[in-house]
Design a protein around this motif. Structure first.
Motif, PDB file in Angstrom:
ATOM      1  N   LEU A 130       7.858   9.927   2.731  1.00  0.00           N
ATOM      2  CA  LEU A 130       6.483   9.716   3.203  1.00  0.00           C
ATOM      3  C   LEU A 130       5.525   9.550   2.036  1.00  0.00           C
ATOM      4  CD1 LEU A 130       4.180   9.738   5.287  1.00  0.00           C
ATOM      5  CD2 LEU A 130       4.286  12.247   5.245  1.00  0.00           C
ATOM      6  N   GLU A 131       5.617  10.429   1.044  1.00  0.00           N
ATOM      7  CA  GLU A 131       4.674  10.320  -0.080  1.00  0.00           C
ATOM      8  C   GLU A 131       4.920   9.048  -0.881  1.00  0.00           C
ATOM      9  OE1 GLU A 131       2.327  13.086  -3.208  1.00  0.00           O
ATOM     10  OE2 GLU A 131       4.395  13.687  -2.758  1.00  0.00           O
ATOM     11  N   ARG A 132       6.181   8.659  -1.040  1.00  0.00           N
ATOM     12  CA  ARG A 132       6.456   7.399  -1.737  1.00  0.00           C
ATOM     13  C   ARG A 132       5.809   6.224  -1.017  1.00  0.00           C
ATOM     14  NH1 ARG A 132      11.802   9.458  -2.204  1.00  0.00           N
ATOM     15  NH2 ARG A 132      12.503   8.085  -0.510  1.00  0.00           N
ATOM     16  N   GLN A 133       5.914   6.197   0.284  1.00  0.00           N
ATOM     17  CA  GLN A 133       5.357   5.087   1.057  1.00  0.00           C
ATOM     18  C   GLN A 133       3.831   5.106   1.037  1.00  0.00           C
ATOM     19  OE1 GLN A 133       7.775   3.111   1.103  1.00  0.00           O
ATOM     20  NE2 GLN A 133       8.199   2.741   3.281  1.00  0.00           N
ATOM     21  N   ILE A 134       3.239   6.281   1.093  1.00  0.00           N
ATOM     22  CA  ILE A 134       1.779   6.374   1.002  1.00  0.00           C
ATOM     23  C   ILE A 134       1.297   5.813  -0.330  1.00  0.00           C
ATOM     24  CG2 ILE A 134      -0.182   7.960   0.853  1.00  0.00           C
ATOM     25  CD1 ILE A 134       1.391   9.836   2.747  1.00  0.00           C
ATOM     26  N   GLN A 135       1.941   6.250  -1.408  1.00  0.00           N
ATOM     27  CA  GLN A 135       1.530   5.785  -2.734  1.00  0.00           C
ATOM     28  C   GLN A 135       1.731   4.290  -2.906  1.00  0.00           C
ATOM     29  OE1 GLN A 135       3.756   8.341  -5.369  1.00  0.00           O
ATOM     30  NE2 GLN A 135       2.261   9.994  -5.251  1.00  0.00           N
ATOM     31  N   ALA A 136       2.800   3.754  -2.301  1.00  0.00           N
ATOM     32  CA  ALA A 136       3.052   2.315  -2.395  1.00  0.00           C
ATOM     33  C   ALA A 136       1.981   1.512  -1.668  1.00  0.00           C
ATOM     34  CB  ALA A 136       4.432   1.987  -1.831  1.00  0.00           C
ATOM     35  N   VAL A 137       1.563   1.995  -0.502  1.00  0.00           N
ATOM     36  CA  VAL A 137       0.504   1.306   0.248  1.00  0.00           C
ATOM     37  C   VAL A 137      -0.806   1.360  -0.523  1.00  0.00           C
ATOM     38  CG1 VAL A 137      -0.897   1.384   2.348  1.00  0.00           C
ATOM     39  CG2 VAL A 137       1.586   1.665   2.499  1.00  0.00           C
ATOM     40  N   LEU A 138      -1.113   2.528  -1.088  1.00  0.00           N
ATOM     41  CA  LEU A 138      -2.342   2.653  -1.870  1.00  0.00           C
ATOM     42  C   LEU A 138      -2.320   1.752  -3.101  1.00  0.00           C
ATOM     43  CD1 LEU A 138      -2.865   6.528  -1.706  1.00  0.00           C
ATOM     44  CD2 LEU A 138      -4.300   4.782  -0.631  1.00  0.00           C
ATOM     45  N   ALA A 139      -1.150   1.656  -3.749  1.00  0.00           N
ATOM     46  CA  ALA A 139      -1.037   0.818  -4.947  1.00  0.00           C
ATOM     47  C   ALA A 139      -1.219  -0.656  -4.608  1.00  0.00           C
ATOM     48  CB  ALA A 139       0.324   1.042  -5.609  1.00  0.00           C
ATOM     49  N   GLU A 140      -0.721  -1.056  -3.446  1.00  0.00           N
ATOM     50  CA  GLU A 140      -0.881  -2.462  -3.038  1.00  0.00           C
ATOM     51  C   GLU A 140      -2.345  -2.784  -2.771  1.00  0.00           C
ATOM     52  OE1 GLU A 140       1.576  -5.250  -0.002  1.00  0.00           O
ATOM     53  OE2 GLU A 140       0.334  -3.706   0.933  1.00  0.00           O
ATOM     54  N   GLY A 141      -3.029  -1.874  -2.108  1.00  0.00           N
ATOM     55  CA  GLY A 141      -4.472  -1.987  -1.950  1.00  0.00           C
ATOM     56  C   GLY A 141      -4.983  -2.927  -0.886  1.00  0.00           C
ATOM     57  N   THR A 142      -4.121  -3.462  -0.042  1.00  0.00           N
ATOM     58  CA  THR A 142      -4.583  -4.414   0.975  1.00  0.00           C
ATOM     59  C   THR A 142      -4.729  -3.791   2.361  1.00  0.00           C
ATOM     60  OG1 THR A 142      -2.311  -5.131   1.439  1.00  0.00           O
ATOM     61  CG2 THR A 142      -3.525  -6.337  -0.255  1.00  0.00           C
ATOM     62  N   ARG A 143      -4.176  -2.602   2.545  1.00  0.00           N
ATOM     63  CA  ARG A 143      -4.243  -1.941   3.852  1.00  0.00           C
ATOM     64  C   ARG A 143      -4.747  -0.505   3.684  1.00  0.00           C
ATOM     65  NH1 ARG A 143       0.683  -4.794   3.891  1.00  0.00           N
ATOM     66  NH2 ARG A 143       0.762  -6.463   5.437  1.00  0.00           N
ATOM     67  N   THR A 144      -5.203   0.068   4.790  1.00  0.00           N
ATOM     68  CA  THR A 144      -5.795   1.412   4.764  1.00  0.00           C
ATOM     69  C   THR A 144      -4.841   2.426   5.392  1.00  0.00           C
ATOM     70  OG1 THR A 144      -8.002   0.448   5.003  1.00  0.00           O
ATOM     71  CG2 THR A 144      -7.759   2.805   5.482  1.00  0.00           C
ATOM     72  N   PRO A 145      -4.290   3.353   4.612  1.00  0.00           N
ATOM     73  CA  PRO A 145      -3.490   4.426   5.209  1.00  0.00           C
ATOM     74  C   PRO A 145      -4.348   5.239   6.174  1.00  0.00           C
ATOM     75  CG  PRO A 145      -3.146   4.340   2.834  1.00  0.00           C
ATOM     76  CD  PRO A 145      -4.321   3.450   3.135  1.00  0.00           C
ATOM     77  N   LYS A 146      -3.886   5.399   7.406  1.00  0.00           N
ATOM     78  CA  LYS A 146      -4.718   6.018   8.430  1.00  0.00           C
ATOM     79  C   LYS A 146      -4.108   7.279   9.025  1.00  0.00           C
ATOM     80  CE  LYS A 146      -8.236   5.868  11.387  1.00  0.00           C
ATOM     81  NZ  LYS A 146      -9.663   5.802  11.011  1.00  0.00           N
ATOM     82  N   ALA A 147      -2.819   7.205   9.401  1.00  0.00           N
ATOM     83  CA  ALA A 147      -2.244   8.325  10.152  1.00  0.00           C
ATOM     84  C   ALA A 147      -0.756   8.456   9.864  1.00  0.00           C
ATOM     85  CB  ALA A 147      -2.472   8.133  11.648  1.00  0.00           C
ATOM     86  N   VAL A 148      -0.250   9.658  10.122  1.00  0.00           N
ATOM     87  CA  VAL A 148       1.177   9.955  10.039  1.00  0.00           C
ATOM     88  C   VAL A 148       1.631  10.445  11.413  1.00  0.00           C
ATOM     89  CG1 VAL A 148       2.945  11.453   9.033  1.00  0.00           C
ATOM     90  CG2 VAL A 148       1.110  10.539   7.587  1.00  0.00           C
ATOM     91  N   VAL A 149       2.705   9.847  11.918  1.00  0.00           N
ATOM     92  CA  VAL A 149       3.309  10.313  13.163  1.00  0.00           C
ATOM     93  C   VAL A 149       4.536  11.132  12.783  1.00  0.00           C
ATOM     94  CG1 VAL A 149       4.271   9.677  15.395  1.00  0.00           C
ATOM     95  CG2 VAL A 149       2.521   8.236  14.338  1.00  0.00           C
ATOM     96  N   ALA A 150       4.451  12.434  12.982  1.00  0.00           N
ATOM     97  CA  ALA A 150       5.580  13.324  12.690  1.00  0.00           C
ATOM     98  C   ALA A 150       6.329  13.560  13.992  1.00  0.00           C
ATOM     99  CB  ALA A 150       5.080  14.642  12.107  1.00  0.00           C
ATOM    100  N   VAL A 151       7.577  13.116  14.051  1.00  0.00           N
ATOM    101  CA  VAL A 151       8.356  13.156  15.286  1.00  0.00           C
ATOM    102  C   VAL A 151       9.294  14.360  15.278  1.00  0.00           C
ATOM    103  CG1 VAL A 151       9.947  11.879  16.774  1.00  0.00           C
ATOM    104  CG2 VAL A 151       8.267  10.627  15.390  1.00  0.00           C
TER     105      VAL A 151
END
Length: 363
Positions: free
Chosen positions: A103-124
């Motif tokens: 999860l943290e790797r994916q969050i950081q990757a999205v932030l590094a790309e900078g084109t989308r806004t991390p909004k929510a986490v669905v914990a199943v």
């Protein structure tokens, strides 16, 4: 429970109050108390519960919703319908829940790309097993993400003394008949602690109505209400779940564990957690061995199921979504080898021995 359930159903029929009413109000009160949550809003099914949760959280175009790669499509399907981008994360190899590291790797990757806004986490709470919220919740706080608990399979489970549906800003569950608390059709519920959020979810579930009633529509909503008959069915079943069914599920799971330890990979429960054992999923040595076991069980007339044969990133509906370098090795390994055996609180010891014997013969 037949006598009590039938009497409740007849009472609803006699009243002709099929929408809302005292059974729905009482069920919402008891569900909130059971989960240790401030408020519960029932709705038509578990998918609607998640959609209402995403809508209440403001998920929309350009947002990213993080979700485990091994789950059912409904965990993130409504978010995609609202214009958000699902970004899948790998699972843990033993509990099969969302991996905090992935999860943290994916969050950081999205932030590094900078084109989308991390909004929510669905914990199943997959297969009835609660997530490691002591690891996931701080990540959400660190990155400013809304934590949504998908307890569709986890109702009745607990983690560190808190029951499922009590985690995150908002939680959702399902009353599909195969769930730990199942009704006689479809049903679902949303859990929150904030009164303003409760009012918002309630509005969203009834066409976005405002304080002026059903013709005072202040937002775009959906039509999603739990039938009074389903509430009448669920009330005695909720009492049974709390009184003895959860303990019975632990006993069934322990008999399976004792029989298959060292022969198949048995599921691990999250440290500090108690599983609701919505399913009992084993891992065979490989996919070929799994399929042979399933074939043998079919010949013997013993039910079995694969939850789930494909990870989410491999589904056609999600082709083309960004992966940010994640390999999903654990999720793919699980999906290739998993199979589930009969699991419910009324599985007698003699009947379960037949199931166990058949699996051991297949091995």
């Amino acid at each position: 429970m037949k006598t009590e359930i039938d009497a409740n159903i007849q009472a609803v029929l006699d009243s002709a109050q099929f929408i809302g009413g005292p059974y729905v109000a009482e069920l919402e009160k008891r569900l909130a108390a059971f989960a240790g949550r401030g408020y519960c809003v029932t709705c038509a099914n578990g998918t609607d519960a998640l959609q209402a949760a995403f809508m209440a959280a403001g998920v929309g175009n350009g947002d990213v919703v993080f979700c485990p790669d091994m789950t059912f499509v409904a965990s993130v399907e409504p978010a995609k319908m609202l214009g958000a981008v699902p970004v899948f994360c790998d699972i843990l190899p033993d509990t099969y829940c969302l991996s905090p590291e992935s999860l943290e790797r994916q969050i950081q990757a999205v932030l590094a790309e900078g084109t989308r806004t991390p909004k929510a986490v669905v914990a199943v709470d997959i297969l009835g097993n609660p997530c490691d919220y002591d690891a996931i919740a701080p990540l959400c706080e660190r990155y400013g993400l809304i934590l949504i608990e998908d307890a569709a399979q986890g109702f009745g489970a607990s983690y560190q003394g808190r029951r499922a549906c009590s985690f995150g800003q908002i939680a959702a569950t399902s009353f599909f008949p195969a769930k730990p608390l199942g009704c006689y059709g479809d049903g679902g519920a949303v859990f929150v602690d904030d009164s303003g959020m409760e009012a918002l979810v309630r509005s969203l579930c009834v066409h976005g109505q405002g304080p002026g009633g059903k013709y005072d529509n202040v937002r775009v909503g959906i039509n999603s209400r739990l039938d009074a008959i389903q509430a009448a069915v669920l009330l005695p079943k909720l009492k049974a779940l709390e009184d003895y069914e959860l303990d019975a599920r632990q006993a069934v799971a322990e008999r399976y564990r004792a029989a298959f330890a060292g022969k198949l990979v048995t599921p691990a429960v999250t440290a500090g957690g108690v599983s609701a054992w919505a399913q009992y999923a084993l891992l065979a040595e490989n996919g070929e061995r799994r399929d042979r076991i399933l074939g043998y069980l079919r010949e013997r007339g013993i039910p079995s199921m694969v939850y789930y044969p494909k990870p989410q990133h491999a589904l056609p509906v999600f082709q083309g979504l960004p992966r940010y370098g994640e390999t999903y090795q654990n999720a793919m390994d699980y999906c290739a080898r998993t199979f589930s055996l009969p699991m419910h609180p009324y599985l007698g010891e003699a009947e379960q021995k037949e199931v166990i014997a058949a699996v051991l013969e297949a091995l």
